[in-house]
Scaffold this motif. Structure first.
Motif, PDB file in Angstrom:
ATOM      1  N   ALA A 197       0.895  -1.093   0.020  1.00 34.04           N
ATOM      2  CA  ALA A 197      -0.074   0.107   0.044  1.00 34.04           C
ATOM      3  C   ALA A 197       0.940   1.293   0.081  1.00 34.04           C
ATOM      4  O   ALA A 197       0.494   2.410  -0.233  1.00 34.04           O
ATOM      5  N   ILE A 198       2.219   1.162   0.152  1.00 37.16           N
ATOM      6  CA  ILE A 198       2.990   2.141   0.214  1.00 37.16           C
ATOM      7  C   ILE A 198       3.987   2.265  -0.792  1.00 37.16           C
ATOM      8  O   ILE A 198       4.477   3.182  -1.631  1.00 37.16           O
ATOM      9  N   VAL A 199       4.652   1.086  -1.193  1.00 37.43           N
ATOM     10  CA  VAL A 199       5.869   0.879  -2.125  1.00 37.43           C
ATOM     11  C   VAL A 199       5.399   1.522  -3.741  1.00 37.43           C
ATOM     12  O   VAL A 199       6.207   2.224  -4.347  1.00 37.43           O
ATOM     13  N   ARG A 200       4.186   1.273  -4.013  1.00 36.13           N
ATOM     14  CA  ARG A 200       3.735   1.612  -5.333  1.00 36.13           C
ATOM     15  C   ARG A 200       3.774   3.236  -5.645  1.00 36.13           C
ATOM     16  O   ARG A 200       3.589   3.634  -6.677  1.00 36.13           O
ATOM     17  N   TYR A 201       3.729   4.072  -4.530  1.00 38.18           N
ATOM     18  CA  TYR A 201       3.868   5.300  -4.480  1.00 38.18           C
ATOM     19  C   TYR A 201       5.181   6.112  -4.206  1.00 38.18           C
ATOM     20  O   TYR A 201       5.312   7.273  -4.468  1.00 38.18           O
ATOM     21  N   ALA A 202       6.233   5.237  -3.934  1.00 41.66           N
ATOM     22  CA  ALA A 202       7.400   5.487  -3.623  1.00 41.66           C
ATOM     23  C   ALA A 202       8.358   6.121  -4.660  1.00 41.66           C
ATOM     24  O   ALA A 202       9.378   6.644  -4.634  1.00 41.66           O
ATOM     25  N   THR A 203       7.979   5.949  -6.044  1.00 35.39           N
ATOM     26  CA  THR A 203       8.721   6.401  -7.192  1.00 35.39           C
ATOM     27  C   THR A 203       7.893   7.146  -8.174  1.00 35.39           C
ATOM     28  O   THR A 203       8.324   7.592  -9.052  1.00 35.39           O
ATOM     29  N   THR A 204       6.984   7.819  -7.363  1.00 39.75           N
ATOM     30  CA  THR A 204       6.327   8.994  -8.218  1.00 39.75           C
ATOM     31  C   THR A 204       7.131  10.359  -8.198  1.00 39.75           C
ATOM     32  O   THR A 204       8.004  10.421  -7.436  1.00 39.75           O
ATOM     33  N   GLU A 205       6.906  11.296  -9.028  1.00 41.16           N
ATOM     34  CA  GLU A 205       7.630  12.439  -8.945  1.00 41.16           C
ATOM     35  C   GLU A 205       7.487  13.166  -7.701  1.00 41.16           C
ATOM     36  O   GLU A 205       8.530  13.683  -7.024  1.00 41.16           O
ATOM     37  N   VAL A 206       6.414  13.261  -6.923  1.00 40.40           N
ATOM     38  CA  VAL A 206       6.340  13.971  -5.583  1.00 40.40           C
ATOM     39  C   VAL A 206       7.087  13.184  -4.678  1.00 40.40           C
ATOM     40  O   VAL A 206       7.763  13.787  -3.791  1.00 40.40           O
TER      41      VAL A 206
END
Length: 199
Positions: A32-41
Motif C-alpha cells: 500500500a506504500i511501495v507503489r507510491y514511492a517512485t512518483t515525482e512527488v
C-alpha cells in the motif's frame, strides 16, 4: 543538561491513510506504500528528506535492508538522479545503527550502538552539525516520538487503507503540536507532508 549544537532530529516514513507503515501481512507487507514511492512527488520528497542531514539513525533491520539495495543504486548511472542522490548520501554519510544483537558494523562509516534511542540522540546532538535523520525506521521513530525528541516529520501519506498492520502513532504518546511547513500532492493522490514540532 546536555549541551546541544542545535542539530534537528528529523524522521521520514511512508504511511497509509489509516496511519500504518505496513499491512496486515506484517513487516514485509508494504504494497500500500511501495507503489507510491517512485512518483515525482515522492522522489522530490526523498531529496528534501536527506538534503540537510549529516547522520542517518537506523535500526538493524533497516540497516541490513538498505545495505542490500541502495549501494547498487548509487553506482547505477541509469537510476533516477534523485534516487541516486539519496543512495550516494546514504552510503557516504555517518550511520548510527541501534541494535542489541549486531556485534560489528554492516557498512562503512557506520557504528553500532546498544543504548536507548534517547541517550544516543542526546549524544549526537551534543556534537557535530546537520540534521539527524531517523531514516524510515519505525522502531526508532516511535522511540523518538515517545520521548518527544523529534523536531521534524517527513511523511508520505498514501491514499489506501491497509485495514491492519502496525501504526506509527500509538496510544500513550505525549501530546504535541506541529506546524505544516510543506505539502505537495501527486497524481496518484499521495501527499508529501513536512511537519515541524512547535515548542
Amino acid at each position: 543538561m546536555t549541551n546541544s549544537t542545535g542539530r534537528k532530529v528529523t524522521a521520514n516514513l511512508g504511511l497509509t491513510l489509516d496511519g500504518r507503515y505496513n499491512g496486515p501481512g506484517g513487516p514485509g507487507d508494504a504494497g500500500a506504500i511501495v507503489r507510491y514511492a517512485t512518483t515525482e512527488v515522492a522522489r522530490n520528497h526523498l531529496t528534501r528528506v536527506w538534503e540537510g542531514a549529516t547522520t542517518a539513525l537506523l535500526g538493524r533491520v533497516n540497516a541490513e535492508g538498505f545495505l542490500g539495495f541502495w549501494p547498487a543504486v548509487a553506482e547505477d548511472e541509469n537510476a533516477d538522479p534523485r534516487d541516486r542522490g539519496y543512495a550516494k548520501w546514504l552510503v557516504d554519510t555517518e550511520k548510527v545503527v541501534l541494535s542489541t544483537t549486531l556485534t560489528e558494523a554492516p557498512w562503512e562509516r557506520t557504528r553500532v550502538v546498544n543504548a536507548p534511542t534517547a541517550d544516543v540522540v542526546a549524544e549526537l546532538k551534543a556534537t557535530g552539525e546537520g540534521d539527524i535523520l531517523a531514516n524510515s525506521c519505525p522502531s526508532v521513530i516511535k522511540a523518538l516520538l515517545a520521548a518527544d525528541l523529534l523536531d521534524r516529520l517527513y511523511l508520505l501519506v498514501c491514499p489506501e487503507i491497509a485495514g491492519g498492520g502496525q501504526r506509527l502513532f500509538d496510544d500513550g504518546l505525549p501530546s504535541s503540536k506541529w506546524s505544516l511547513t510543506h505539502h505537495e500532492t501527486g497524481e496518484l493522490g499521495e501527499a508529501a507532508l513536512v511537519y515541524d514540532r512547535l515548542r
